[in-house]
Design a protein around this motif. Sequence first.
Motif, PDB file in Angstrom:
ATOM      1  N   ASN A   1      35.096  67.216 -49.457  1.00  0.00           N
ATOM      2  CA  ASN A   1      34.466  68.276 -49.983  1.00  0.00           C
ATOM      3  C   ASN A   1      35.176  69.462 -49.886  1.00  0.00           C
ATOM      4  OD1 ASN A   1      32.734  68.651 -52.196  1.00  0.00           O
ATOM      5  ND2 ASN A   1      30.871  68.659 -50.931  1.00  0.00           N
ATOM      6  N   LYS A   2      35.335  70.133 -51.132  1.00  0.00           N
ATOM      7  CA  LYS A   2      35.338  71.441 -50.806  1.00  0.00           C
ATOM      8  C   LYS A   2      34.576  72.426 -51.670  1.00  0.00           C
ATOM      9  CE  LYS A   2      40.404  70.322 -50.693  1.00  0.00           C
ATOM     10  NZ  LYS A   2      40.339  68.293 -51.106  1.00  0.00           N
ATOM     11  N   ILE A   3      33.348  71.476 -52.170  1.00  0.00           N
ATOM     12  CA  ILE A   3      32.546  72.320 -52.602  1.00  0.00           C
ATOM     13  C   ILE A   3      31.414  72.994 -52.104  1.00  0.00           C
ATOM     14  CG2 ILE A   3      31.121  72.625 -54.960  1.00  0.00           C
ATOM     15  CD1 ILE A   3      33.650  71.876 -55.278  1.00  0.00           C
ATOM     16  N   LYS A   4      30.903  74.250 -51.755  1.00  0.00           N
ATOM     17  CA  LYS A   4      30.268  74.773 -51.208  1.00  0.00           C
ATOM     18  C   LYS A   4      28.591  74.217 -52.274  1.00  0.00           C
ATOM     19  CE  LYS A   4      28.341  78.748 -48.554  1.00  0.00           C
ATOM     20  NZ  LYS A   4      28.669  79.864 -49.148  1.00  0.00           N
TER      21      LYS A   4
ATOM     22  N   LEU B   1      24.528  63.436 -69.992  1.00  0.00           N
ATOM     23  CA  LEU B   1      25.431  64.245 -68.929  1.00  0.00           C
ATOM     24  C   LEU B   1      25.081  65.796 -69.048  1.00  0.00           C
ATOM     25  CD1 LEU B   1      28.191  63.647 -72.475  1.00  0.00           C
ATOM     26  CD2 LEU B   1      28.206  62.763 -70.329  1.00  0.00           C
ATOM     27  N   ALA B   2      25.958  65.999 -67.741  1.00  0.00           N
ATOM     28  CA  ALA B   2      25.298  67.353 -67.567  1.00  0.00           C
ATOM     29  C   ALA B   2      26.769  67.802 -66.703  1.00  0.00           C
ATOM     30  CB  ALA B   2      24.768  66.918 -65.796  1.00  0.00           C
ATOM     31  N   ILE B   3      26.553  68.812 -68.386  1.00  0.00           N
ATOM     32  CA  ILE B   3      27.848  70.589 -66.888  1.00  0.00           C
ATOM     33  C   ILE B   3      27.321  71.226 -66.421  1.00  0.00           C
ATOM     34  CG2 ILE B   3      27.064  72.142 -69.468  1.00  0.00           C
ATOM     35  CD1 ILE B   3      29.872  71.997 -69.804  1.00  0.00           C
ATOM     36  N   GLY B   4      28.227  71.728 -65.130  1.00  0.00           N
ATOM     37  CA  GLY B   4      27.743  72.491 -64.567  1.00  0.00           C
ATOM     38  C   GLY B   4      29.183  73.577 -63.613  1.00  0.00           C
ATOM     39  N   TRP B   5      28.712  74.241 -63.301  1.00  0.00           N
ATOM     40  CA  TRP B   5      29.502  75.191 -62.137  1.00  0.00           C
ATOM     41  C   TRP B   5      29.503  75.055 -61.004  1.00  0.00           C
ATOM     42  CZ3 TRP B   5      27.674  78.676 -58.161  1.00  0.00           C
ATOM     43  CH2 TRP B   5      28.590  79.631 -58.217  1.00  0.00           C
ATOM     44  N   GLN B   6      30.582  75.111 -60.399  1.00  0.00           N
ATOM     45  CA  GLN B   6      30.869  74.390 -58.710  1.00  0.00           C
ATOM     46  C   GLN B   6      31.308  75.901 -57.558  1.00  0.00           C
ATOM     47  OE1 GLN B   6      32.664  70.769 -59.024  1.00  0.00           O
ATOM     48  NE2 GLN B   6      33.604  71.172 -59.613  1.00  0.00           N
TER      49      GLN B   6
ATOM     50  N   TRP C   1      35.175  74.079 -62.605  1.00  0.00           N
ATOM     51  CA  TRP C   1      33.235  73.690 -63.613  1.00  0.00           C
ATOM     52  C   TRP C   1      33.684  72.289 -63.743  1.00  0.00           C
ATOM     53  CZ3 TRP C   1      34.177  70.716 -68.158  1.00  0.00           C
ATOM     54  CH2 TRP C   1      35.290  70.923 -68.397  1.00  0.00           C
ATOM     55  N   PHE C   2      32.609  71.389 -64.132  1.00  0.00           N
ATOM     56  CA  PHE C   2      32.426  69.843 -63.822  1.00  0.00           C
ATOM     57  C   PHE C   2      32.066  69.433 -64.661  1.00  0.00           C
ATOM     58  CE2 PHE C   2      29.309  71.429 -61.199  1.00  0.00           C
ATOM     59  CZ  PHE C   2      27.836  70.015 -61.573  1.00  0.00           C
ATOM     60  N   LEU C   3      31.710  67.893 -65.402  1.00  0.00           N
ATOM     61  CA  LEU C   3      31.252  67.332 -66.220  1.00  0.00           C
ATOM     62  C   LEU C   3      30.705  65.875 -65.949  1.00  0.00           C
ATOM     63  CD1 LEU C   3      30.203  67.278 -69.112  1.00  0.00           C
ATOM     64  CD2 LEU C   3      32.554  66.084 -70.120  1.00  0.00           C
ATOM     65  N   ASN C   4      29.557  65.719 -65.500  1.00  0.00           N
ATOM     66  CA  ASN C   4      29.525  64.806 -65.268  1.00  0.00           C
ATOM     67  C   ASN C   4      28.749  62.846 -66.357  1.00  0.00           C
ATOM     68  OD1 ASN C   4      30.018  65.075 -62.468  1.00  0.00           O
ATOM     69  ND2 ASN C   4      27.539  65.780 -61.891  1.00  0.00           N
TER      70      ASN C   4
ATOM     71  N   ASN D   1      36.801  67.128 -63.233  1.00  0.00           N
ATOM     72  CA  ASN D   1      36.649  67.964 -61.698  1.00  0.00           C
ATOM     73  C   ASN D   1      37.452  69.498 -62.121  1.00  0.00           C
ATOM     74  OD1 ASN D   1      35.716  69.311 -60.231  1.00  0.00           O
ATOM     75  ND2 ASN D   1      36.540  67.188 -58.538  1.00  0.00           N
ATOM     76  N   LYS D   2      37.289  70.734 -62.578  1.00  0.00           N
ATOM     77  CA  LYS D   2      37.953  71.320 -62.573  1.00  0.00           C
ATOM     78  C   LYS D   2      37.559  71.545 -61.428  1.00  0.00           C
ATOM     79  CE  LYS D   2      40.466  70.519 -66.078  1.00  0.00           C
ATOM     80  NZ  LYS D   2      41.784  69.440 -66.367  1.00  0.00           N
TER      81      LYS D   2
END
Length: 263
Positions: free
Chosen positions: A44-47, A255-260, A202-205, A198-199
Amino acid sequence: MKNLVIAGILILIGFSPSFAQDMNSSEQAADLAQLKLKNDTTVNKIKAEFSFFAGITIFGTKSKIRSSMIDYGFDDRSSGGWFSGPHNHPQVTGAPSIDLELTIFLKNRSGITLTAALSEYSEISGYNNNVGHLSITSRVVSWSLGYTYKSSDLRNQFTVAPALMSHKIAGPVKIEGSEEEIKYKIGLYACWTYKLVNKRHWFLNFKTTARWAPSTTVGPYTKEITNAWTDGENVIETYTFEATKVNVIIINAGLAIGWQKQK
């Protein structure tokens, strides 16, 4: 002495290539290990992640309130108005469920998640031919802090947590008390998300959530009508939505859109 020098030269000639080869092999193995770590999809490279969710309430407190309206006689067909035809009752309307969520990963695939949500907002409207409409609004707000875990493919994410839930109920004036009540409950929260996009930033779940809390009592509510008879005597008829225990079980999907943030 001469023999010792010759023997030393032979030793160097014999062992230096193998020693150098061993050194090169070790360096290559280290490089390959680093490359594998870099490209390993299980790392996992996401903090941290921050997301906004919007969805529908598949199941909630509205289900029991609606069925109780039918039981207590508020299921007649209204005549409609100027711009609308007759309607069957009870009718259920509402707003989308929404939430804000922050996840911080403390280890490779596990961390903590803070969630604040409007889990349900529903208005249930019944109708009785004698006394007219009866409307009850049910709103559930939830806060939770819990444990999050990502699967090895990093697409599936699971969260479980205790939840503080606020259940606000509004209706006509009760037999005892006010027309609006807020009840606080300690319950449970569970969530599953699947990463569709998964960018880097940002991401879309796709996201589903479930919440549970101890049941809430809704009502009793009354509706009255005065009938005037020909002899001048007035008779008051009362229709009551009796006190009803409502299970606070809410299931949402959307749907959930977010920043990582990368590590």
